[in-house]
Design a protein around this motif. Structure first.
Motif, PDB file in Angstrom:
ATOM      1  N   TYR A 127      43.401  32.712  27.960  1.00  0.00           N
ATOM      2  CA  TYR A 127      44.729  33.096  27.486  1.00  0.00           C
ATOM      3  C   TYR A 127      45.829  32.693  28.462  1.00  0.00           C
ATOM      4  O   TYR A 127      46.987  32.535  28.070  1.00  0.00           O
ATOM      5  N   VAL A 128      45.496  32.510  29.742  1.00  0.00           N
ATOM      6  CA  VAL A 128      46.515  32.091  30.704  1.00  0.00           C
ATOM      7  C   VAL A 128      47.038  30.702  30.353  1.00  0.00           C
ATOM      8  O   VAL A 128      48.243  30.422  30.423  1.00  0.00           O
ATOM      9  N   LEU A 129      46.140  29.829  29.944  1.00  0.00           N
ATOM     10  CA  LEU A 129      46.537  28.458  29.618  1.00  0.00           C
ATOM     11  C   LEU A 129      47.294  28.375  28.301  1.00  0.00           C
ATOM     12  O   LEU A 129      47.877  27.329  27.982  1.00  0.00           O
ATOM     13  N   ASP A 130      47.297  29.458  27.528  1.00  0.00           N
ATOM     14  CA  ASP A 130      48.040  29.475  26.272  1.00  0.00           C
ATOM     15  C   ASP A 130      49.517  29.776  26.466  1.00  0.00           C
ATOM     16  O   ASP A 130      50.281  29.787  25.490  1.00  0.00           O
ATOM     17  N   ALA A 131      49.944  30.033  27.691  1.00  0.00           N
ATOM     18  CA  ALA A 131      51.326  30.439  27.960  1.00  0.00           C
ATOM     19  C   ALA A 131      52.308  29.373  27.487  1.00  0.00           C
ATOM     20  O   ALA A 131      52.158  28.188  27.804  1.00  0.00           O
ATOM     21  N   LYS A 132      53.324  29.819  26.733  1.00  0.00           N
ATOM     22  CA  LYS A 132      54.355  28.906  26.221  1.00  0.00           C
ATOM     23  C   LYS A 132      55.751  29.516  26.299  1.00  0.00           C
ATOM     24  O   LYS A 132      56.748  28.803  26.236  1.00  0.00           O
ATOM     25  N   LEU A 133      55.850  30.834  26.407  1.00  0.00           N
ATOM     26  CA  LEU A 133      57.152  31.505  26.421  1.00  0.00           C
ATOM     27  C   LEU A 133      57.802  31.391  27.791  1.00  0.00           C
ATOM     28  O   LEU A 133      57.142  31.503  28.820  1.00  0.00           O
ATOM     29  N   THR A 134      59.135  31.207  27.791  1.00  0.00           N
ATOM     30  CA  THR A 134      59.905  31.290  29.024  1.00  0.00           C
ATOM     31  C   THR A 134      60.391  32.728  29.204  1.00  0.00           C
ATOM     32  O   THR A 134      60.247  33.570  28.300  1.00  0.00           O
ATOM     33  N   LEU A 135      60.989  32.997  30.349  1.00  0.00           N
ATOM     34  CA  LEU A 135      61.510  34.339  30.605  1.00  0.00           C
ATOM     35  C   LEU A 135      62.595  34.696  29.592  1.00  0.00           C
ATOM     36  O   LEU A 135      62.657  35.830  29.112  1.00  0.00           O
ATOM     37  N   LYS A 136      63.435  33.731  29.233  1.00  0.00           N
ATOM     38  CA  LYS A 136      64.490  33.999  28.252  1.00  0.00           C
ATOM     39  C   LYS A 136      63.889  34.287  26.881  1.00  0.00           C
ATOM     40  O   LYS A 136      64.345  35.207  26.180  1.00  0.00           O
ATOM     41  N   ASP A 137      62.849  33.555  26.477  1.00  0.00           N
ATOM     42  CA  ASP A 137      62.193  33.808  25.197  1.00  0.00           C
ATOM     43  C   ASP A 137      61.610  35.213  25.150  1.00  0.00           C
ATOM     44  O   ASP A 137      61.785  35.947  24.157  1.00  0.00           O
ATOM     45  N   PHE A 138      60.918  35.592  26.209  1.00  0.00           N
ATOM     46  CA  PHE A 138      60.282  36.909  26.238  1.00  0.00           C
ATOM     47  C   PHE A 138      61.330  38.008  26.239  1.00  0.00           C
ATOM     48  O   PHE A 138      61.165  39.037  25.565  1.00  0.00           O
ATOM     49  N   THR A 139      62.431  37.814  26.970  1.00  0.00           N
ATOM     50  CA  THR A 139      63.497  38.820  26.994  1.00  0.00           C
ATOM     51  C   THR A 139      64.110  38.982  25.606  1.00  0.00           C
ATOM     52  O   THR A 139      64.412  40.104  25.173  1.00  0.00           O
ATOM     53  N   LYS A 140      64.302  37.891  24.893  1.00  0.00           N
ATOM     54  CA  LYS A 140      64.837  37.983  23.525  1.00  0.00           C
ATOM     55  C   LYS A 140      63.889  38.774  22.624  1.00  0.00           C
ATOM     56  O   LYS A 140      64.335  39.572  21.784  1.00  0.00           O
ATOM     57  N   MET A 141      62.588  38.577  22.793  1.00  0.00           N
ATOM     58  CA  MET A 141      61.617  39.355  22.014  1.00  0.00           C
ATOM     59  C   MET A 141      61.751  40.844  22.316  1.00  0.00           C
ATOM     60  O   MET A 141      61.742  41.686  21.399  1.00  0.00           O
ATOM     61  N   ILE A 142      61.862  41.184  23.597  1.00  0.00           N
ATOM     62  CA  ILE A 142      61.990  42.589  23.988  1.00  0.00           C
ATOM     63  C   ILE A 142      63.257  43.185  23.392  1.00  0.00           C
ATOM     64  O   ILE A 142      63.253  44.308  22.854  1.00  0.00           O
ATOM     65  N   ILE A 143      64.373  42.448  23.456  1.00  0.00           N
ATOM     66  CA  ILE A 143      65.632  42.952  22.915  1.00  0.00           C
ATOM     67  C   ILE A 143      65.524  43.177  21.409  1.00  0.00           C
ATOM     68  O   ILE A 143      65.981  44.204  20.886  1.00  0.00           O
ATOM     69  N   GLU A 144      64.921  42.230  20.712  1.00  0.00           N
ATOM     70  CA  GLU A 144      64.772  42.382  19.260  1.00  0.00           C
ATOM     71  C   GLU A 144      63.951  43.618  18.909  1.00  0.00           C
ATOM     72  O   GLU A 144      64.277  44.365  17.980  1.00  0.00           O
ATOM     73  N   LEU A 145      62.868  43.849  19.649  1.00  0.00           N
ATOM     74  CA  LEU A 145      62.031  45.012  19.371  1.00  0.00           C
ATOM     75  C   LEU A 145      62.782  46.306  19.696  1.00  0.00           C
ATOM     76  O   LEU A 145      62.688  47.294  18.954  1.00  0.00           O
ATOM     77  N   ILE A 146      63.557  46.313  20.786  1.00  0.00           N
ATOM     78  CA  ILE A 146      64.329  47.505  21.143  1.00  0.00           C
ATOM     79  C   ILE A 146      65.383  47.791  20.082  1.00  0.00           C
ATOM     80  O   ILE A 146      65.596  48.950  19.685  1.00  0.00           O
ATOM     81  N   LEU A 147      66.058  46.741  19.600  1.00  0.00           N
ATOM     82  CA  LEU A 147      67.047  46.942  18.541  1.00  0.00           C
ATOM     83  C   LEU A 147      66.403  47.524  17.290  1.00  0.00           C
ATOM     84  O   LEU A 147      66.981  48.402  16.627  1.00  0.00           O
ATOM     85  N   PHE A 148      65.204  47.058  16.959  1.00  0.00           N
ATOM     86  CA  PHE A 148      64.507  47.598  15.795  1.00  0.00           C
ATOM     87  C   PHE A 148      64.171  49.073  16.000  1.00  0.00           C
ATOM     88  O   PHE A 148      64.418  49.908  15.111  1.00  0.00           O
ATOM     89  N   ARG A 149      63.619  49.416  17.150  1.00  0.00           N
ATOM     90  CA  ARG A 149      63.208  50.798  17.391  1.00  0.00           C
ATOM     91  C   ARG A 149      64.425  51.717  17.488  1.00  0.00           C
ATOM     92  O   ARG A 149      64.388  52.860  17.030  1.00  0.00           O
ATOM     93  N   ASN A 150      65.506  51.257  18.103  1.00  0.00           N
ATOM     94  CA  ASN A 150      66.700  52.098  18.215  1.00  0.00           C
ATOM     95  C   ASN A 150      67.324  52.388  16.856  1.00  0.00           C
ATOM     96  O   ASN A 150      67.873  53.477  16.636  1.00  0.00           O
ATOM     97  N   ASN A 151      67.268  51.422  15.947  1.00  0.00           N
ATOM     98  CA  ASN A 151      68.026  51.533  14.702  1.00  0.00           C
ATOM     99  C   ASN A 151      67.197  51.915  13.482  1.00  0.00           C
ATOM    100  O   ASN A 151      67.753  52.435  12.513  1.00  0.00           O
ATOM    101  N   VAL A 210      56.014  30.622  31.298  1.00  0.00           N
ATOM    102  CA  VAL A 210      56.141  29.288  31.906  1.00  0.00           C
ATOM    103  C   VAL A 210      57.564  29.122  32.417  1.00  0.00           C
ATOM    104  O   VAL A 210      58.495  29.853  32.033  1.00  0.00           O
ATOM    105  N   SER A 211      57.759  28.133  33.270  1.00  0.00           N
ATOM    106  CA  SER A 211      59.066  27.880  33.857  1.00  0.00           C
ATOM    107  C   SER A 211      60.031  27.332  32.817  1.00  0.00           C
ATOM    108  O   SER A 211      59.650  26.562  31.922  1.00  0.00           O
ATOM    109  N   MET A 212      61.313  27.706  32.960  1.00  0.00           N
ATOM    110  CA  MET A 212      62.333  27.191  32.055  1.00  0.00           C
ATOM    111  C   MET A 212      62.627  25.723  32.339  1.00  0.00           C
ATOM    112  O   MET A 212      63.101  24.998  31.466  1.00  0.00           O
ATOM    113  N   ASP A 213      62.381  25.278  33.566  1.00  0.00           N
ATOM    114  CA  ASP A 213      62.643  23.888  33.939  1.00  0.00           C
ATOM    115  C   ASP A 213      61.472  22.971  33.608  1.00  0.00           C
ATOM    116  O   ASP A 213      61.673  21.812  33.251  1.00  0.00           O
ATOM    117  N   ASP A 214      60.261  23.489  33.752  1.00  0.00           N
ATOM    118  CA  ASP A 214      59.072  22.676  33.501  1.00  0.00           C
ATOM    119  C   ASP A 214      58.044  23.522  32.755  1.00  0.00           C
ATOM    120  O   ASP A 214      57.408  24.400  33.349  1.00  0.00           O
TER     121      ASP A 214
END
Length: 580
Positions: A309-333, A165-169
């Motif tokens: 499932y489309v109508l269930d969308a709640k994450l913003t781009l920043k939220d999803f990016t943080k999830m990806i970073i957290e998972l990458i940090l876990f896998r790297n370490n 979803v949009s960060m503004d709306d």
């Protein structure tokens, strides 16, 4: 004696020689119980040629995958085993030989099995690309393609299985993002990341390559994540980039090789399996994050009346990016790679197959990494073009750029033209960068004031604005032509009136010399007259002529004395004598 039972293979058959029997071989057909003549046919060279023809034309046809049964029926329909034809329900049907006079399907299968290897059959029926992907021997290890960290970085993109979803709306669903990942082949450490809505395209892969070279502590801080330097230690460029046929085949990637010495490799078409390490990372991301992603795409069949499932969308781009970073940090370490092929040196040093430990061990022993300033990386992933610099500045797409440094070098001298290569960021055209030192340096040029109408616009917006300006000019020219015609007629009319007036008042007795004699005096007299006419009178009552003065209570027009020249006097005397 027992040795009497040993077979004498030296007396059996002939090696590599094709048998040409004269009688039917093998187990007799069951039909011989009824009639010994129904034993079948002998497969000789003529029948083998027929077999080979239909195997080649039907069974081994690429992307057909026809069965042996279908090939056998097609062979019987041919003229080789046909007696005659008859019409059944309007269709011409061939009449074949009796069963005992044609080869059986078992004989055809035997011929295929003995004369065509499985490798040849698979390559012919599946195609070389599919064979290499799905049926090739799996004897090696993709990890062993590299001998140390940084020798090969795999890079690829995928569309994430989640709607955002949009960060503004939060009520606006903006679709599925694109995820780019860069993975070191030797250690399986994720070294670069981009999550956004660019691509898959060069714009997206450009961001991923740039992220590979930046400090990850600063990068994670943009997403409110605090990490240490050792948690994500990759901020380097590799010796090779390995990608699929797409973004890396464009001319935009050439600068990486010319300026940074990075070699680019591309996988063959439809061979995603050759980038198995990065492909597996995508699978892990989608599977691991799905339980925590509202709006995740459900691959299973969607039942009627079930949740969307489309109508269930709640994450913003920043939220999803943080999830990806957290998972990458876990896998790297912390991810323990159970099937990682440890060599003797790693095993001797008791290195755990964890990406970060492998990375650190590889850097301490042997690596191919190079540290490049992020600005130089950005410079060489930006698109470039050859342009011309003139006295007006560096011209590109209707815009002019310049800087004091280039002006001091004499680039913008009148009458001088210089060809140069610039890099530009199409997302904002406020600056361009002149490449120097073969891409290892740059000179920053800002947009000049005369092009300020394009300030803060992307290249696409600049092109659209120029198109609109050109369209407006074209539309205006349709009315301008009418005005130009009207102007021409009006000027022609003024000219005709002047010519007519000159013709009526022209003194034909004056010579050319006489007409040109008093130009300076005539100009002065005309100027003095205009001064009187054009003089200002403040708070003047309307209706009073400024060239009239009240003298002795009556209005008299001022007469200006005009001294006559000697030539005028002689002309007057000559006319007087002529009339006398």
């Amino acid at each position: 004696m027992v040795n009497a039972l040993l077979p004498r293979f030296r007396n059996c058959g002939g090696p590599n020689k094709r048998k040409n029997p004269t009688s039917k071989m093998g187990r007799p057909r069951i039909t011989t119980v009824v009639d010994p003549m129904l034993k079948g046919v002998v497969v000789d060279e003529d029948i083998r040629r027929i077999f080979d023809k239909y195997i080649r034309d039907v069974y081994l046809k690429s992307n057909r995958r026809d069965s042996v049964k279908h090939t056998y029926i097609e062979m019987l329909k041919g003229k080789e085993f046909r007696i005659e034809t008859k019409i059944e329900r309007g269709v011409e049907v061939p009449i074949i030989l009796p069963y005992h006079k044609i080869p059986s399907i078992a004989q055809l299968r035997y011929h295929i099995r003995t004369r065509y290897t499985r490798h040849k059959r698979l390559v012919a029926r599946e195609g070389k690309v599919n064979f290499d992907r799905d049926f090739r021997p799996l004897l090696g290890s993709e990890t062993r393609k590299a001998s140390g960290p940084g020798q090969i970085f795999e890079i690829d993109a995928t569309v994430a299985d989640v709607y955002l979803v949009s960060m503004d709306d939060p009520n606006q669903i903006i679709g599925r993002p694109v995820v780019y990942i860069v993975v070191d082949v030797w250690s399986h450490l994720v070294g670069g990341l981009y999550v956004g809505f660019e691509g898959p395209s060069w714009q997206g892969i450009m961001m991923a390559i740039e992220n590979t070279s930046v400090n990850k502590v600063e990068f994670c801080a943009q997403y409110d994540l605090e990490i240490g330097e050792d948690e994500w230690p990759c901020h380097h460029m590799p010796q090779h980039f390995f990608a699929d046929r797409g973004e890396m085949e464009s001319k935009n990637a050439d600068s990486l090789g010319k300026a940074l010495g990075i070699k680019l490799k591309n996988a063959p078409p439809y061979r995603a399996d050759l980038k198995g390490i990065v492909e597996q990372q995508f699978r892990t991301l989608n599977v691991s994050l799905q339980p925590w992603m509202p709006g995740a795409v459900k691959k299973e069949y969607k039942k009627r009346g079930g949740p969307d499932y489309v109508l269930d969308a709640k994450l913003t781009l920043k939220d999803f990016t943080k999830m990806i970073i957290e998972l990458i940090l876990f896998r790297n370490n912390f991810h323990y790679m159970e099937h990682y092929p440890l060599d003797k040196a790693l095993s001797r040093d008791q290195v755990k197959p964890i990406p970060r430990e492998l990375w650190n061990w590889g850097i301490a022993h042997d690596h191919f990494l190079q540290e490049v300033h992020p600005d130089i990386v950005r410079l060489n992933v930006l698109p470039e073009i050859e342009v011309t610099a003139s006295s007006e500045g560096i011209y590109f797409e209707g815009m002019f750029f310049g800087c004091e440094e280039l002006a001091n070098q004499g680039w913008f001298v009148q009458g001088k033209s210089i060809k140069t290569v610039i890099a530009y960021d199409r997302r904002c055209m406020n600056y361009v960068y002149v490449k120097v030192q073969d891409g290892r340096g740059f000179i920053k040029c800002q947009m000049l004031e005369k092009s300020s109408r394009f300030s803060n616009l992307s290249l696409e917006e600049v092109k659209m604005k120029r198109f609109e300006e050109k369209l407006q000019k074209t539309l205006y020219n349709t009315t301008l032509l009418q005005q130009e015609v009207s102007l021409s007629v009006k000027l022609e009319n003024i000219k005709a009136q002047a010519e007519e007036r000159a013709k009526e008042h022209r003194d034909s007795s004056l010579t050319k010399t006489e007409r040109k004699a008093n130009i300076r005096t005539n100009r002065k007299n005309e100027r003095d007259k205009l001064r009187k006419l054009q003089s200002y009178e403040l708070d003047r009552s309307e209706g009073i002529d400024p060239v009239e003065d009240e003298v002795d209570g009556r209005d008299e027009v001022l007469e200006i004395y005009q001294p006559r020249s000697k030539l005028d006097t002689l002309s007057t005397v000559r006319r007087t004598k002529g009339h006398g």
